[in-house]
Design a protein around this motif. Structure first.
Motif, PDB file in Angstrom:
ATOM      1  N   ASP A   1      11.307  33.380  20.699  1.00  0.00           N
ATOM      2  CA  ASP A   1      12.314  32.838  21.613  1.00  0.00           C
ATOM      3  C   ASP A   1      12.779  31.455  21.145  1.00  0.00           C
ATOM      4  OD1 ASP A   1      13.842  31.955  23.749  1.00  0.00           O
ATOM      5  OD2 ASP A   1      12.481  32.780  25.254  1.00  0.00           O
ATOM      6  N   LEU A   2      13.911  31.424  20.458  1.00  0.00           N
ATOM      7  CA  LEU A   2      14.470  30.185  19.921  1.00  0.00           C
ATOM      8  C   LEU A   2      14.742  29.170  21.033  1.00  0.00           C
ATOM      9  CD1 LEU A   2      15.679  28.561  17.535  1.00  0.00           C
ATOM     10  CD2 LEU A   2      17.842  29.730  17.986  1.00  0.00           C
ATOM     11  N   GLU A   3      15.324  29.633  22.121  1.00  0.00           N
ATOM     12  CA  GLU A   3      15.682  28.738  23.216  1.00  0.00           C
ATOM     13  C   GLU A   3      14.441  28.067  23.826  1.00  0.00           C
ATOM     14  OE1 GLU A   3      17.817  28.988  27.570  1.00  0.00           O
ATOM     15  OE2 GLU A   3      18.468  30.393  26.014  1.00  0.00           O
ATOM     16  N   LYS A   4      13.368  28.828  23.938  1.00  0.00           N
ATOM     17  CA  LYS A   4      12.131  28.286  24.501  1.00  0.00           C
ATOM     18  C   LYS A   4      11.570  27.170  23.614  1.00  0.00           C
ATOM     19  CE  LYS A   4       8.277  30.254  26.997  1.00  0.00           C
ATOM     20  NZ  LYS A   4       7.481  31.454  27.223  1.00  0.00           N
ATOM     21  N   ILE A   5      11.544  27.395  22.313  1.00  0.00           N
ATOM     22  CA  ILE A   5      11.053  26.359  21.378  1.00  0.00           C
ATOM     23  C   ILE A   5      11.946  25.127  21.451  1.00  0.00           C
ATOM     24  CG2 ILE A   5      11.035  25.793  18.912  1.00  0.00           C
ATOM     25  CD1 ILE A   5       8.472  26.939  19.497  1.00  0.00           C
ATOM     26  N   ILE A   6      13.252  25.329  21.462  1.00  0.00           N
ATOM     27  CA  ILE A   6      14.184  24.194  21.524  1.00  0.00           C
ATOM     28  C   ILE A   6      13.932  23.388  22.799  1.00  0.00           C
ATOM     29  CG2 ILE A   6      16.614  23.502  21.693  1.00  0.00           C
ATOM     30  CD1 ILE A   6      15.779  24.468  18.912  1.00  0.00           C
ATOM     31  N   ASN A   7      13.771  24.066  23.925  1.00  0.00           N
ATOM     32  CA  ASN A   7      13.529  23.369  25.197  1.00  0.00           C
ATOM     33  C   ASN A   7      12.260  22.531  25.143  1.00  0.00           C
ATOM     34  OD1 ASN A   7      15.852  24.342  26.394  1.00  0.00           O
ATOM     35  ND2 ASN A   7      14.829  26.097  27.315  1.00  0.00           N
TER      36      ASN A   7
ATOM     37  N   LYS B   1      11.797  18.373  25.203  1.00  0.00           N
ATOM     38  CA  LYS B   1      10.857  17.669  26.089  1.00  0.00           C
ATOM     39  C   LYS B   1       9.991  16.686  25.306  1.00  0.00           C
ATOM     40  CE  LYS B   1      10.163  21.039  29.754  1.00  0.00           C
ATOM     41  NZ  LYS B   1       9.203  21.976  30.374  1.00  0.00           N
ATOM     42  N   LEU B   2       9.536  17.125  24.138  1.00  0.00           N
ATOM     43  CA  LEU B   2       8.680  16.266  23.318  1.00  0.00           C
ATOM     44  C   LEU B   2       9.476  15.138  22.671  1.00  0.00           C
ATOM     45  CD1 LEU B   2       5.938  15.694  21.897  1.00  0.00           C
ATOM     46  CD2 LEU B   2       6.727  17.220  20.077  1.00  0.00           C
ATOM     47  N   LEU B   3      10.619  15.474  22.087  1.00  0.00           N
ATOM     48  CA  LEU B   3      11.388  14.507  21.295  1.00  0.00           C
ATOM     49  C   LEU B   3      12.366  13.681  22.111  1.00  0.00           C
ATOM     50  CD1 LEU B   3      12.280  16.841  18.297  1.00  0.00           C
ATOM     51  CD2 LEU B   3      10.412  15.209  18.446  1.00  0.00           C
ATOM     52  N   THR B   4      12.659  14.079  23.310  1.00  0.00           N
ATOM     53  CA  THR B   4      13.721  13.541  24.163  1.00  0.00           C
ATOM     54  C   THR B   4      15.073  13.966  23.610  1.00  0.00           C
ATOM     55  OG1 THR B   4      14.207  11.374  23.149  1.00  0.00           O
ATOM     56  CG2 THR B   4      12.293  11.486  24.627  1.00  0.00           C
ATOM     57  N   ASP B   5      16.107  13.733  24.371  1.00  0.00           N
ATOM     58  CA  ASP B   5      17.444  14.124  23.930  1.00  0.00           C
ATOM     59  C   ASP B   5      18.041  13.124  22.938  1.00  0.00           C
ATOM     60  OD1 ASP B   5      17.837  12.054  25.691  1.00  0.00           O
ATOM     61  OD2 ASP B   5      19.260  13.116  26.966  1.00  0.00           O
TER      62      ASP B   5
ATOM     63  N   SER C   1      13.888  18.279  12.833  1.00  0.00           N
ATOM     64  CA  SER C   1      14.294  17.012  13.414  1.00  0.00           C
ATOM     65  C   SER C   1      13.745  15.904  12.523  1.00  0.00           C
ATOM     66  CB  SER C   1      13.765  16.859  14.833  1.00  0.00           C
ATOM     67  OG  SER C   1      14.246  15.661  15.406  1.00  0.00           O
ATOM     68  N   SER C   2      14.580  14.939  12.222  1.00  0.00           N
ATOM     69  CA  SER C   2      14.168  13.788  11.430  1.00  0.00           C
ATOM     70  C   SER C   2      14.549  12.531  12.212  1.00  0.00           C
ATOM     71  CB  SER C   2      14.856  13.809  10.066  1.00  0.00           C
ATOM     72  OG  SER C   2      14.356  12.770   9.268  1.00  0.00           O
ATOM     73  N   ILE C   3      13.545  11.733  12.533  1.00  0.00           N
ATOM     74  CA  ILE C   3      13.749  10.564  13.386  1.00  0.00           C
ATOM     75  C   ILE C   3      13.418   9.311  12.589  1.00  0.00           C
ATOM     76  CG2 ILE C   3      12.964   9.426  15.502  1.00  0.00           C
ATOM     77  CD1 ILE C   3      12.102  12.487  16.211  1.00  0.00           C
ATOM     78  N   ARG C   4      14.373   8.414  12.517  1.00  0.00           N
ATOM     79  CA  ARG C   4      14.175   7.159  11.793  1.00  0.00           C
ATOM     80  C   ARG C   4      14.146   5.946  12.727  1.00  0.00           C
ATOM     81  NH1 ARG C   4      16.800  10.496   8.241  1.00  0.00           N
ATOM     82  NH2 ARG C   4      15.840  10.636   6.195  1.00  0.00           N
ATOM     83  N   ASP C   5      14.413   6.176  13.996  1.00  0.00           N
ATOM     84  CA  ASP C   5      14.308   5.119  14.994  1.00  0.00           C
ATOM     85  C   ASP C   5      12.818   4.851  15.229  1.00  0.00           C
ATOM     86  OD1 ASP C   5      13.768   4.196  17.807  1.00  0.00           O
ATOM     87  OD2 ASP C   5      15.967   4.041  17.824  1.00  0.00           O
ATOM     88  N   ARG C   6      12.359   3.677  14.838  1.00  0.00           N
ATOM     89  CA  ARG C   6      10.917   3.371  14.857  1.00  0.00           C
ATOM     90  C   ARG C   6      10.315   3.433  16.255  1.00  0.00           C
ATOM     91  NH1 ARG C   6       9.715  -0.759  10.049  1.00  0.00           N
ATOM     92  NH2 ARG C   6      11.128   0.170   8.549  1.00  0.00           N
TER      93      ARG C   6
ATOM     94  N   ALA D   1      10.189   7.117  17.345  1.00  0.00           N
ATOM     95  CA  ALA D   1       9.140   7.806  16.578  1.00  0.00           C
ATOM     96  C   ALA D   1       7.757   7.425  17.092  1.00  0.00           C
ATOM     97  CB  ALA D   1       9.275   7.488  15.092  1.00  0.00           C
ATOM     98  N   MET D   2       7.535   6.149  17.351  1.00  0.00           N
ATOM     99  CA  MET D   2       6.235   5.696  17.861  1.00  0.00           C
ATOM    100  C   MET D   2       5.955   6.314  19.231  1.00  0.00           C
ATOM    101  SD  MET D   2       3.505   3.903  17.358  1.00  0.00           S
ATOM    102  CE  MET D   2       3.621   2.442  16.364  1.00  0.00           C
ATOM    103  N   SER D   3       6.951   6.358  20.074  1.00  0.00           N
ATOM    104  CA  SER D   3       6.798   6.950  21.396  1.00  0.00           C
ATOM    105  C   SER D   3       6.421   8.431  21.305  1.00  0.00           C
ATOM    106  CB  SER D   3       8.107   6.776  22.176  1.00  0.00           C
ATOM    107  OG  SER D   3       8.057   7.469  23.385  1.00  0.00           O
ATOM    108  N   ILE D   4       7.045   9.148  20.390  1.00  0.00           N
ATOM    109  CA  ILE D   4       6.769  10.577  20.213  1.00  0.00           C
ATOM    110  C   ILE D   4       5.358  10.782  19.674  1.00  0.00           C
ATOM    111  CG2 ILE D   4       7.415  12.637  18.901  1.00  0.00           C
ATOM    112  CD1 ILE D   4      10.360  11.555  19.127  1.00  0.00           C
ATOM    113  N   VAL D   5       4.959   9.988  18.692  1.00  0.00           N
ATOM    114  CA  VAL D   5       3.611  10.119  18.139  1.00  0.00           C
ATOM    115  C   VAL D   5       2.565   9.817  19.208  1.00  0.00           C
ATOM    116  CG1 VAL D   5       1.962   9.170  16.473  1.00  0.00           C
ATOM    117  CG2 VAL D   5       4.294   9.725  15.756  1.00  0.00           C
ATOM    118  N   LYS D   6       2.783   8.799  20.006  1.00  0.00           N
ATOM    119  CA  LYS D   6       1.848   8.492  21.093  1.00  0.00           C
ATOM    120  C   LYS D   6       1.777   9.652  22.085  1.00  0.00           C
ATOM    121  CE  LYS D   6       1.980   3.449  20.994  1.00  0.00           C
ATOM    122  NZ  LYS D   6       2.376   2.232  21.708  1.00  0.00           N
TER     123      LYS D   6
END
Length: 135
Positions: free
Chosen positions: A17-23, A27-31, A53-58, A61-66
């Motif tokens: 289910d692609l839509e489920k993974i994206i949702n 939630k994890l990465l924020t919009d 997804s590639s995130i360069r905003d420090r 990125a820190m918020s997601i890792v935490k």
């Protein structure tokens, strides 16, 4: 200590289910994090979706890792195996169980059916960084 880049990648087959993974990724990465979907085709013409997804905003990125660390069910396993997940270039590699992820659980895995996470750390030893963030 700083994260300079956070990359996530997961492959999904037509039966998933692609839509489920994206949702759950949103939630994890924020919009605020970009999510790119690429359609590939298997040997028999079946669609395979590569979601990245590639995130360069420090700060993001820190918020997601935490968030990943604080929600990880088997954080003790991460601490025991962290030496195998860090390279000499300041990268930390995590594999999150994809099936558990869509159930709302973050579980570190060594299998193949995973969400691959690469955390690029600068300014401090990557192993020390993970030990501090995920303790």
């Amino acid at each position: 200590m700083s994260i300079t880049q956070l990359d996530l990648e997961v492959n999904l087959h037509a039966t998933e289910d692609l839509e489920k993974i994206i949702n759950y990724l949103v939630k994890l990465l924020t919009d605020k994090a970009p999510i790119v979907i690429e359609v590939l085709y298997g040997h028999y013409g079946n669609p395979i979706y590569r979601v990245e997804s590639s995130i360069r905003d420090r700060d993001l990125a820190m918020s997601i890792v935490k968030s990943i660390c604080s929600s990880m069910v088997n954080r003790d396993y991460l601490m025991k195996t962290i030496g195998n997940r860090v390279d000499n270039s300041g990268n930390v590699f995590l594999r999150l169980d994809k099936q558990e992820f869509v159930r709302g659980r973050i579980v570190l895995s060594d299998g193949d059916d995973v969400i691959r996470v690469r955390i690029k750390v600068a300014g401090v030893d990557a192993m020390r960084f993970i030990n501090e963030i995920c303790k």
